[in-house]
Design a protein around this motif. Structure first.
Motif, PDB file in Angstrom:
ATOM      1  N   ALA A 174     -13.448   4.063   2.626  1.00  0.00           N
ATOM      2  CA  ALA A 174     -11.852   2.443   2.570  1.00  0.00           C
ATOM      3  C   ALA A 174     -11.741   2.461   1.077  1.00  0.00           C
ATOM      4  O   ALA A 174     -10.350   2.658   0.950  1.00  0.00           O
ATOM      5  CB  ALA A 174     -12.466   1.456   3.760  1.00  0.00           C
ATOM      6  N   MET A 175     -12.659   1.935   0.739  1.00  0.00           N
ATOM      7  CA  MET A 175     -11.995   1.379  -1.243  1.00  0.00           C
ATOM      8  C   MET A 175     -11.570   3.392  -2.072  1.00  0.00           C
ATOM      9  O   MET A 175     -10.340   3.119  -2.394  1.00  0.00           O
ATOM     10  CB  MET A 175     -12.985   0.772  -1.938  1.00  0.00           C
ATOM     11  CG  MET A 175     -13.375  -0.335  -1.191  1.00  0.00           C
ATOM     12  SD  MET A 175     -12.387  -1.775  -1.282  1.00  0.00           S
ATOM     13  CE  MET A 175     -11.832  -2.002   0.127  1.00  0.00           C
ATOM     14  N   ASP A 177     -10.101   5.525  -0.054  1.00  0.00           N
ATOM     15  CA  ASP A 177      -8.873   5.927   0.171  1.00  0.00           C
ATOM     16  C   ASP A 177      -7.368   4.546  -0.375  1.00  0.00           C
ATOM     17  O   ASP A 177      -6.600   5.133  -0.577  1.00  0.00           O
ATOM     18  CB  ASP A 177      -9.322   5.626   2.233  1.00  0.00           C
ATOM     19  CG  ASP A 177      -8.919   6.787   2.692  1.00  0.00           C
ATOM     20  OD1 ASP A 177      -9.395   7.279   2.236  1.00  0.00           O
ATOM     21  OD2 ASP A 177      -9.587   6.008   3.582  1.00  0.00           O
ATOM     22  N   LEU A 178      -8.239   2.994  -0.420  1.00  0.00           N
ATOM     23  CA  LEU A 178      -7.077   2.717  -1.415  1.00  0.00           C
ATOM     24  C   LEU A 178      -6.468   2.998  -2.398  1.00  0.00           C
ATOM     25  O   LEU A 178      -5.742   2.619  -2.832  1.00  0.00           O
ATOM     26  CB  LEU A 178      -7.913   1.489  -1.237  1.00  0.00           C
ATOM     27  CG  LEU A 178      -7.196   0.227  -2.156  1.00  0.00           C
ATOM     28  CD1 LEU A 178      -5.095  -0.017  -1.185  1.00  0.00           C
ATOM     29  CD2 LEU A 178      -7.488  -0.699  -2.361  1.00  0.00           C
ATOM     30  N   ARG A 181      -4.194   6.174  -2.407  1.00  0.00           N
ATOM     31  CA  ARG A 181      -3.069   5.396  -1.609  1.00  0.00           C
ATOM     32  C   ARG A 181      -2.361   4.896  -2.750  1.00  0.00           C
ATOM     33  O   ARG A 181      -1.160   5.386  -2.698  1.00  0.00           O
ATOM     34  CB  ARG A 181      -3.188   4.328  -0.464  1.00  0.00           C
ATOM     35  CG  ARG A 181      -3.252   5.044   0.872  1.00  0.00           C
ATOM     36  CD  ARG A 181      -3.627   4.382   1.607  1.00  0.00           C
ATOM     37  NE  ARG A 181      -4.145   3.211   1.643  1.00  0.00           N
ATOM     38  CZ  ARG A 181      -4.942   2.655   2.345  1.00  0.00           C
ATOM     39  NH1 ARG A 181      -5.927   3.793   2.859  1.00  0.00           N
ATOM     40  NH2 ARG A 181      -5.377   1.847   2.203  1.00  0.00           N
ATOM     41  N   THR A 182      -3.486   3.984  -3.678  1.00  0.00           N
ATOM     42  CA  THR A 182      -2.587   3.218  -4.840  1.00  0.00           C
ATOM     43  C   THR A 182      -1.617   4.476  -5.845  1.00  0.00           C
ATOM     44  O   THR A 182      -1.079   4.826  -6.397  1.00  0.00           O
ATOM     45  CB  THR A 182      -3.191   2.994  -5.943  1.00  0.00           C
ATOM     46  OG1 THR A 182      -4.446   1.948  -4.772  1.00  0.00           O
ATOM     47  CG2 THR A 182      -2.683   1.848  -6.713  1.00  0.00           C
ATOM     48  N   GLU A 203      -6.363  -2.618  -8.076  1.00  0.00           N
ATOM     49  CA  GLU A 203      -5.974  -2.640  -6.078  1.00  0.00           C
ATOM     50  C   GLU A 203      -7.682  -3.075  -5.569  1.00  0.00           C
ATOM     51  O   GLU A 203      -7.995  -3.190  -5.221  1.00  0.00           O
ATOM     52  CB  GLU A 203      -5.707  -1.585  -5.595  1.00  0.00           C
ATOM     53  CG  GLU A 203      -3.300  -1.265  -6.401  1.00  0.00           C
ATOM     54  CD  GLU A 203      -3.254  -3.570  -5.922  1.00  0.00           C
ATOM     55  OE1 GLU A 203      -3.050  -3.174  -4.324  1.00  0.00           O
ATOM     56  OE2 GLU A 203      -2.338  -3.454  -6.609  1.00  0.00           O
ATOM     57  N   VAL A 204      -8.425  -2.217  -6.503  1.00  0.00           N
ATOM     58  CA  VAL A 204      -9.448  -1.681  -5.115  1.00  0.00           C
ATOM     59  C   VAL A 204     -10.559  -3.300  -5.624  1.00  0.00           C
ATOM     60  O   VAL A 204     -11.300  -3.819  -4.908  1.00  0.00           O
ATOM     61  CB  VAL A 204     -10.843  -0.577  -6.188  1.00  0.00           C
ATOM     62  CG1 VAL A 204     -11.965  -0.455  -5.271  1.00  0.00           C
ATOM     63  CG2 VAL A 204      -9.737   0.775  -5.926  1.00  0.00           C
ATOM     64  N   ALA A 207      -9.432  -5.613  -3.297  1.00  0.00           N
ATOM     65  CA  ALA A 207     -10.308  -5.531  -2.058  1.00  0.00           C
ATOM     66  C   ALA A 207     -11.378  -5.897  -2.013  1.00  0.00           C
ATOM     67  O   ALA A 207     -12.027  -5.564  -1.228  1.00  0.00           O
ATOM     68  CB  ALA A 207      -9.675  -4.539  -1.048  1.00  0.00           C
ATOM     69  N   SER A 377     -12.683  10.519   5.385  1.00  0.00           N
ATOM     70  CA  SER A 377     -11.440   9.522   4.469  1.00  0.00           C
ATOM     71  C   SER A 377     -10.762   9.639   5.647  1.00  0.00           C
ATOM     72  O   SER A 377     -10.165  10.513   6.350  1.00  0.00           O
ATOM     73  CB  SER A 377     -11.041  10.338   3.417  1.00  0.00           C
ATOM     74  OG  SER A 377      -9.314  10.247   3.435  1.00  0.00           O
ATOM     75  N   THR A 379      -6.660   9.472   3.792  1.00  0.00           N
ATOM     76  CA  THR A 379      -6.391  10.171   3.678  1.00  0.00           C
ATOM     77  C   THR A 379      -5.872  12.038   3.744  1.00  0.00           C
ATOM     78  O   THR A 379      -6.829  12.337   3.519  1.00  0.00           O
ATOM     79  CB  THR A 379      -6.060   9.796   1.903  1.00  0.00           C
ATOM     80  OG1 THR A 379      -7.048   8.269   2.372  1.00  0.00           O
ATOM     81  CG2 THR A 379      -4.743  10.184   1.693  1.00  0.00           C
TER      82      THR A 379
END
Length: 386
Positions: A174-175, A177-178, A181-182, A203-204, A207, A377, A379
């Motif tokens: 999940a991290m 994927d973040l 996406r960033t 960003e990670v 979160a 994933s 993404t």
């Protein structure tokens, strides 16, 4: 002398002690199949898997975990690190050594105290963190010891994940994927790799996650560099970008490769199309009971049918889990007859070389299920166009 440190608070162990005891029992079963009287575990990933300790103090000499059937595990560690090992591992029996040259003598004394000086002892000869000098020194102390290569013993057990491990892998993904996406959303003309990396990491962290250090992040002509780290290099219009990033939780890393083009770049777009086709063939082939070589053959067959044989210069994938990848782990490559099992996790980075040397591709991180795979994933592995 074996010392017990069970009164120290175990502040750094991410799983219940029962989880580690289950892993150790499975390793003992694998030792019995390999006809080993004892096993000395030295690979950092395997030590963390069996004890919880992350090995950050293991730069001086090995910290072997000695496993003997019928006895509790014994950890031989540097005296300086004893309290840290106790606080961050599930092991109660700890034997310290002080100087590097004490290592072999102390290990030999432990083995002799267990009556093992003339028995079959497994060493992880094909893994990191065990030097030939270490092996030679131990053999000099115990000339009648029979040393057996046990590189695959712990790896074969660790390949199959427990429910708790799979939860951690999903959280790590999940991290990841973040992070991806960033990477995609921040891609713009003029942004540098260093700026992009800082944005991703921020960003990670926001979160509650962490990104594995030394990830790959390259723009433009620098996508020709394998495992290139971020530099003060900007991307321009009509250039490619590639990231191989893995977020981590409790040492479990969920890696992912994603590529992008800012505008158009026909050469890398073409090679990416082929990489995706090969990746999808590998994912579709996976099922319990299939050999690692057969999964590799599925992706390699796509490349061969394309007639572009020189673009693929590595394996299809590898067993994942603690650390990015440990030497001796299951590998998806030609000639490997290991069988896939339910709840194995695999990372498959299909990164190809274009005609002028760009490295470009995509990956998936999967769990083997009864009927195929679960893709971790969320993404898409298709090319991102900014």
């Amino acid at each position: 002398m074996v010392a017990a440190f069970s009164t120290i608070s175990r502040t750094g162990i991410p799983f219940p002690k029962s989880e580690y005891e289950l892993r150790q029992r499975k390793v003992f079963e694998a030792m019995a199949r390999a006809e080993l009287d004892a096993l000395m575990v030295t690979a950092l990933g395997h030590l963390r898997y069996l004890t919880g300790y992350d090995g950050r103090g293991v730069y001086f000499a090995p910290f072997p975990l000695i496993l003997v059937p019928g006895r509790v595990p014994t950890y031989v560690v540097r005296e300086y690190e004893v309290q840290a090992v106790c606080a961050n591992s599930c092991i109660d029996e700890i034997v310290p050594y002080t100087q590097e040259h004490d290592f072999a003598n102390v290990c030999a004394n432990v083995l002799k105290s267990y009556g093992l000086q003339r028995r079959r002892i497994g060493l992880e000869l094909g893994c990191w963190n065990l030097a030939p000098a270490d092996v030679n020194a131990l053999q000099a102390q115990l000339p009648d010891l029979t040393i057996v290569d046990a590189t695959r013993v712990v790896a074969s057990v660790a390949a199959v994940k427990s429910k708790l491990e799979l939860e951690v892998m999903r959280d790590a993904m999940a991290m990841t994927d973040l992070a991806i996406r960033t990477f995609q959303e921040a891609l713009r003309d003029g942004i540098t790799e260093v700026e992009m990396g800082a944005t991703i990491e921020a960003e990670v962290r926001k979160a509650g996650g962490e990104v594995r250090p030394n990830y790959t992040l390259v723009f433009g002509d620098r996508t020709k560099l394998p495992h290139g780290g971020a530099m003060d290099h900007p991307i321009r219009k009509n250039e490619p970008a590639m990231a191989e990033i893995g977020a981590a939780k409790h040492g479990y890393i969920a890696g992912l490769v994603r590529s992008a083009v800012l505008g158009q770049h026909p050469e890398t777009e073409s090679i990416h199309d082929l990489a995706v086709e090969a990746l999808e063939a590998a994912v579709a082939a996976i099922k319990p009971g299939l050999t690692a070589a057969a999964v590799d053959a599925a992706s390699r067959g796509v490349i061969e049918r394309s007639g572009r044989l020189q673009v693929f210069r590595h394996r299809t994938g590898y067993q994942s889990g603690i650390h990015w990848s440990e030497r001796g782990s299951l590998s998806l490559e030609p000639g490997v007859d290991d069988l896939l099992q339910v709840d194995m996790t695999l990372h498959m980075p299909i990164i190809l070389f274009s005609e002028s040397g760009y490295l470009f591709g995509s990956s998936e991180h999967v769990v083997v299920t009864e009927h195929g795979v679960e893709i971790l994933s969320h993404t898409p592995h298709t090319l991102y166009r900014a």
